[in-house]
Design a protein around this motif. Sequence first.
Motif, short mmCIF file in Angstrom:
data_model
loop_
_atom_site.label_atom_id
_atom_site.label_comp_id
_atom_site.label_asym_id
_atom_site.label_seq_id
_atom_site.Cartn_x
_atom_site.Cartn_y
_atom_site.Cartn_z
N ALA A 165 21.30 18.78 1.19
CA ALA A 165 20.92 17.36 1.36
C ALA A 165 20.37 16.75 0.07
N TRP A 166 19.87 17.59 -0.86
CA TRP A 166 19.34 17.03 -2.10
C TRP A 166 20.42 16.28 -2.89
N THR A 167 21.69 16.66 -2.71
CA THR A 167 22.75 16.01 -3.48
C THR A 167 22.95 14.57 -3.04
N SER A 168 22.47 14.22 -1.86
CA SER A 168 22.54 12.83 -1.40
C SER A 168 21.16 12.19 -1.35
N GLY A 169 20.18 12.81 -2.02
CA GLY A 169 18.89 12.16 -2.20
C GLY A 169 17.83 12.47 -1.17
N THR A 170 17.95 13.60 -0.46
CA THR A 170 16.97 13.94 0.57
C THR A 170 16.54 15.39 0.42
N LEU A 171 15.24 15.62 0.49
CA LEU A 171 14.69 16.98 0.49
C LEU A 171 14.33 17.36 1.92
N VAL A 172 14.95 18.43 2.43
CA VAL A 172 14.69 18.91 3.78
C VAL A 172 14.08 20.31 3.68
N VAL A 173 12.90 20.51 4.27
CA VAL A 173 12.25 21.81 4.22
C VAL A 173 11.76 22.20 5.61
N LEU A 174 11.82 23.49 5.91
CA LEU A 174 11.31 24.04 7.16
C LEU A 174 10.37 25.18 6.83
N ASP A 175 9.12 25.04 7.23
CA ASP A 175 8.11 26.07 7.02
C ASP A 175 8.10 26.55 5.57
N ARG A 176 8.06 25.60 4.63
CA ARG A 176 8.13 25.91 3.20
C ARG A 176 6.75 25.85 2.57
N PRO A 177 6.40 26.75 1.65
CA PRO A 177 5.12 26.66 0.94
C PRO A 177 4.98 25.32 0.22
N VAL A 178 3.80 24.74 0.29
CA VAL A 178 3.56 23.43 -0.34
C VAL A 178 3.93 23.43 -1.83
N PRO A 179 3.61 24.48 -2.61
CA PRO A 179 3.99 24.43 -4.03
C PRO A 179 5.49 24.24 -4.25
N ASP A 180 6.33 24.78 -3.37
CA ASP A 180 7.77 24.54 -3.49
C ASP A 180 8.08 23.05 -3.44
N VAL A 181 7.46 22.37 -2.47
CA VAL A 181 7.73 20.95 -2.25
C VAL A 181 7.18 20.12 -3.40
N VAL A 182 5.96 20.43 -3.83
CA VAL A 182 5.35 19.71 -4.94
C VAL A 182 6.17 19.90 -6.22
N GLU A 183 6.61 21.12 -6.46
CA GLU A 183 7.41 21.39 -7.67
C GLU A 183 8.71 20.59 -7.65
N THR A 184 9.37 20.57 -6.50
CA THR A 184 10.62 19.81 -6.40
C THR A 184 10.38 18.32 -6.64
N MET A 185 9.37 17.77 -6.00
CA MET A 185 9.08 16.34 -6.19
C MET A 185 8.67 16.05 -7.62
N GLY A 186 8.04 17.03 -8.27
CA GLY A 186 7.63 16.83 -9.65
C GLY A 186 8.79 16.57 -10.59
N ARG A 187 9.98 17.03 -10.24
CA ARG A 187 11.16 16.77 -11.07
C ARG A 187 11.54 15.29 -11.05
N TYR A 188 11.11 14.59 -10.00
CA TYR A 188 11.45 13.18 -9.84
C TYR A 188 10.29 12.26 -10.20
N PHE A 189 9.15 12.84 -10.61
CA PHE A 189 7.95 12.08 -10.95
C PHE A 189 7.67 12.30 -12.43
N ALA A 190 7.39 11.23 -13.14
CA ALA A 190 7.29 11.31 -14.61
C ALA A 190 6.04 12.04 -15.09
N GLY A 191 4.99 12.11 -14.27
CA GLY A 191 3.74 12.72 -14.72
C GLY A 191 3.43 14.03 -14.02
N TYR A 192 2.14 14.36 -13.96
CA TYR A 192 1.67 15.59 -13.31
C TYR A 192 1.21 15.29 -11.90
N ILE A 193 1.39 16.29 -11.03
CA ILE A 193 0.97 16.18 -9.63
C ILE A 193 -0.07 17.25 -9.37
N ARG A 194 -1.18 16.86 -8.75
CA ARG A 194 -2.29 17.80 -8.50
C ARG A 194 -2.68 17.77 -7.04
#
Length: 317
Positions: A243-272
């Motif tokens: 789904a990421w190829t069409s602009g959507t991140l879908v996660v099931l029971d995923r560690p939060v750092p995975d999600v933050v890291e992925t979103m960080g690729r689309y955000f220009a700065g740092y996420i804490r």
Amino acid sequence: MTASDDVPTLDSAVQEAIEWEITLRDGDVSSAVQAQFETWRLADPSHEAAWAKLQSRLGRFSALEGASGAAVRRAVNEPSSTRRRMLKIGAGVAAGVLAGVGTRELIKVFALDADYHNGTAVPERVALNDGVPVTLGASTRIYAPQDQPRGNIFLASGQIATGFRAGPRDWVAVATRDGMVQTRGARLSVDALRRHTVVAVQGGDAILADRRGGRVRATDGTAWSLSSERIKLMPETSGDIFAWTSGTLVVLDRPVPDVVETMGRYFAGYIRFPDSALSRRVSGVFPLDDVKGSLRQLAEGLGLTLNFYGKALAVAV
């Protein structure tokens, strides 16, 4: 989005660098606080390295050594052959701009000499020299050496999706630091995260191999976690992962750092996010074309409030 409760936190030096950035941004900083900051920087080489990398991301180098952060970013976004030449010519300037982080180390850590690079938040479709069609996600860098067998790709960072080969007998092999996935006819989504590599398979089967020699046959429609120590089936389907190829991140029971890291690729700065949140797991659907909204969605699902400091920082409390 739902949240549940095991993952390590971000590197402590990076966390501390971000916290110092927020403190020093307040403006009215006492000499005592400034002295504490300098003591922290000198206490360990990792502190200085983390601070320099943070500053490079914040683009605050326009006054250093007469070189602008925009110029460095422009060099990074050039085609690989041009980028290699620019980095070699400007090695002295780059070293000054990065406040002590050497150019060779920068190239090694961030794969600045990669053969293909997508520096935008929009997926980019390319055809490799050997004809393999590949979609590059945000902040993705890959190597496709011409001296290697056709279809061999090393994913240094980010996420890719391969297309079907014109010749169904041709192998496609994608390697990351965690291992390798090979297929003769399937499409692959391969995501190189810090803790593991996420692999999804569509339209055929694939073979996953970890660094210790473990092997698993991944069947059509499945998603897998590949690390240096194990290969594990994930709860998501391959459709969820692709789904990421069409602009959507879908996660099931995923560690939060995975999600933050992925979103960080689309955000220009740092996420804490606080340590208490980083040890939890989440399920949800997040639009990648509205990363600020998705970060807020993630924070609210964890019972947190997200504060943005311009485009430089996003801090959940």
